[in-house]
Design an enzyme around this catalytic site. Structure first.
Site, PDB file in Angstrom:
ATOM      1  N   ASP A  38       0.834  -1.243  -0.005  1.00 28.87           N
ATOM      2  CA  ASP A  38       0.134   0.034   0.051  1.00 28.87           C
ATOM      3  C   ASP A  38       0.941   1.338   0.044  1.00 28.87           C
ATOM      4  O   ASP A  38       2.029   1.253   0.536  1.00 28.87           O
ATOM      5  CB  ASP A  38      -0.741  -0.066   1.369  1.00 28.87           C
ATOM      6  CG  ASP A  38      -1.471   1.238   1.685  1.00 28.87           C
ATOM      7  OD1 ASP A  38      -2.099   1.564   1.050  1.00 28.87           O
ATOM      8  OD2 ASP A  38      -1.177   1.602   2.880  1.00 28.87           O
ATOM      9  N   ASP A 241      -6.981  -2.054   4.170  1.00 28.28           N
ATOM     10  CA  ASP A 241      -6.166  -3.243   3.550  1.00 28.28           C
ATOM     11  C   ASP A 241      -6.238  -4.510   4.276  1.00 28.28           C
ATOM     12  O   ASP A 241      -5.659  -5.259   3.654  1.00 28.28           O
ATOM     13  CB  ASP A 241      -4.375  -2.595   4.023  1.00 28.28           C
ATOM     14  CG  ASP A 241      -4.230  -1.327   3.291  1.00 28.28           C
ATOM     15  OD1 ASP A 241      -4.659  -0.976   2.133  1.00 28.28           O
ATOM     16  OD2 ASP A 241      -3.409  -0.555   4.107  1.00 28.28           O
TER      17      ASP A 241
HETATM   18  P1  ADP Z   1      -5.316   4.835  -0.326  1.00 24.67           P
HETATM   19  O1  ADP Z   1      -5.256   3.329  -1.188  1.00 24.67           O
HETATM   20  O2  ADP Z   1      -4.064   5.656  -0.839  1.00 24.67           O
HETATM   21  O3  ADP Z   1      -5.229   4.743   1.179  1.00 24.67           O
HETATM   22  P2  ADP Z   1      -8.118   5.672  -0.308  1.00 24.67           P
HETATM   23  O4  ADP Z   1      -8.873   4.491  -1.102  1.00 24.67           O
HETATM   24  O5  ADP Z   1      -8.413   6.023   0.893  1.00 24.67           O
HETATM   25  O6  ADP Z   1      -6.552   5.663  -0.762  1.00 24.67           O
HETATM   26  O7  ADP Z   1      -8.669   7.023  -1.188  1.00 24.67           O
HETATM   27  C1  ADP Z   1      -8.408   7.043  -2.634  1.00 24.67           C
HETATM   28  C2  ADP Z   1      -8.728   8.350  -3.068  1.00 24.67           C
HETATM   29  O8  ADP Z   1     -10.039   8.870  -2.650  1.00 24.67           O
HETATM   30  C3  ADP Z   1      -7.615   9.531  -2.428  1.00 24.67           C
HETATM   31  O9  ADP Z   1      -6.317   9.504  -3.164  1.00 24.67           O
HETATM   32  C4  ADP Z   1      -8.634  10.826  -2.690  1.00 24.67           C
HETATM   33  O10 ADP Z   1      -8.532  11.321  -3.966  1.00 24.67           O
HETATM   34  C5  ADP Z   1     -10.034  10.411  -2.631  1.00 24.67           C
HETATM   35  N1  ADP Z   1     -10.452  10.468  -1.017  1.00 24.67           N
HETATM   36  C6  ADP Z   1     -10.710   9.717  -0.090  1.00 24.67           C
HETATM   37  N2  ADP Z   1     -10.924   9.857   0.974  1.00 24.67           N
HETATM   38  C7  ADP Z   1     -10.952  11.429   1.054  1.00 24.67           C
HETATM   39  C8  ADP Z   1     -11.528  12.532   1.831  1.00 24.67           C
HETATM   40  N3  ADP Z   1     -11.776  12.459   3.047  1.00 24.67           N
HETATM   41  N4  ADP Z   1     -11.315  13.751   1.172  1.00 24.67           N
HETATM   42  C9  ADP Z   1     -10.909  13.929   0.080  1.00 24.67           C
HETATM   43  N5  ADP Z   1     -10.614  12.756  -0.887  1.00 24.67           N
HETATM   44  C10 ADP Z   1     -10.852  11.568  -0.301  1.00 24.67           C
HETATM   45 MG    MG Z   2      -2.727   3.261   3.619  1.00 24.16          MG
END
Ligand code: ADP
Ligand code: MG
Length: 292
Positions: A38, A241
């Site tokens: 991740d 994850d």
């Molecule tokens: P990662 O795999 O990097 O942990 P997430 O699945 O949590 O990412 O989120 C994917 C995308 O969704 C982020 O890169 C962002 O663009 C958007 N996103 C998720 N949660 C938020 C939030 N609270 N505010 C703004 N954007 C968000």
């Molecule tokens: Mg993470």
């Protein structure tokens, strides 16, 4: 397997900050040929800082940031924390949010001072019937710089972007070099945008990037790699994850991450230092050699 050797092995691991949950994890580690990681919180610190605020013509920068931070105060995502802190650093006082809604892997929506607001990725804006193209164009250079960019719509119209930078952890680069020496392929798996993910991967010489993956898809990616005949370890820190950690031959959780991740993993790296994986693999080899 002799239980005594396993116990000695897990004991040695604990002394190095590598908690190995069971004999099975210790046995499989030496066979790993693929490490899926991740990005946020595993390769990077997981503590992003707000570095970019850009608005389209006619939009007030501080008003947009005020509304964004007010909305994000209700979210628990690390990206949300970066926005709230960024607004505080600019001396903005926050208001209150109505109709807060969070869409996992996409972003958040709500109403601030009677104005509807959405913050998230392309997918979120599209689902609200807003064309993200203008904002994506503005975002490009920041994404190429490795920033995670969030798109913002106010009153149903594209308004601007916020970019955050999440520094790579101190031990990450060294860990990846060591994994390559052991002929282990490293695959980055992230919900973040592909341009951002590739920029971060390039700096770390990571072989393969699978980006814009929804939380539910993460474990499917691991499964697909296993079906190709690979022995897969998955390293992650978040609630998102956990299913992928459980699916992998060995799940590796960051001790700095969520409890759910640690419960789903066979190995926990106490300090969240990826170099612990190399130690765990070496320990597995030595232990299994003693047993054979
Ligand atoms: P990662 O795999 O990097 O942990 P997430 O699945 O949590 O990412 O989120 C994917 C995308 O969704 C982020 O890169 C962002 O663009 C958007 N996103 C998720 N949660 C938020 C939030 N609270 N505010 C703004 N954007 C968000
Ligand atoms: Mg993470």
């Amino acid at each position: 397997a002799t239980p005594v050797s396993i116990m000695v092995g897990t004991g040695k691991g604990a002394g190095m900050g590598v908690l190995i949950k069971n004999a099975e994890a210790l046995e499989i580690l030496e066979k790993i040929d693929t490490l899926v990681v991740d990005k946020t919180g595993t390769l990077t610190e997981g503590a992003p800082r707000l570095v970019t605020v850009k608005v389209l013509e006619g939009v007030d920068e501080n008003r947009m940031l005020y509304a964004a931070a007010t909305l994000e105060r209700a979210s628990e995502h690390p990206l949300a924390e970066a926005i709230v802190k960024g607004a505080a650093a600019r001396g903005l006082e926050l208001g209150k949010t109505d109709h807060f809604n969070s869409v996992t892997g996409e972003g958040v929506t709500g109403e601030v001072d009677g104005i509807s607001i959405a913050i998230g990725n392309d997918k979120l804006l599209k689902s609200l019937g807003i064309d993200p193209l203008n904002l994506s164009v503005v975002s490009q250079q920041y994404r190429e710089n490795g920033e995670t960019v969030m798109l913002i719509a106010l009153d149903g119209k594209a308004a601007g972007i916020l970019g955050v930078m999440d520094p790579v952890k101190e031990g990450t680069s060294e860990a990846i070099k060591a994994l390559h020496k052991e002929n282990i392929e490293v695959v980055m798996l992230t919900g973040d945008n592909e341009t951002t993910a590739k920029a971060v991967a390039a700096k770390l010489h990571i072989d393969r990037v699978i980006a814009e993956v929804s939380p539910e898809e993460k474990s499917k990616v691991v499964k697909r790699l296993q079906e190709e005949g690979r022995y897969v370890a998955m390293a992650g820190d978040g609630v998102n994850d956990a299913p992928a950690l459980a699916q992998a031959h060995v799940g590796i959780a960051m001790g700095t991450g969520t409890d759910v991740a640690m419960e789903s993993a066979g190995v926990t790296l106490v300090k969240g230092d990826l170099r612990g994986i190399i130690r765990a693999i070496r320990l597995s080899r030595i232990t299994m050699k003693n047993i054979r």
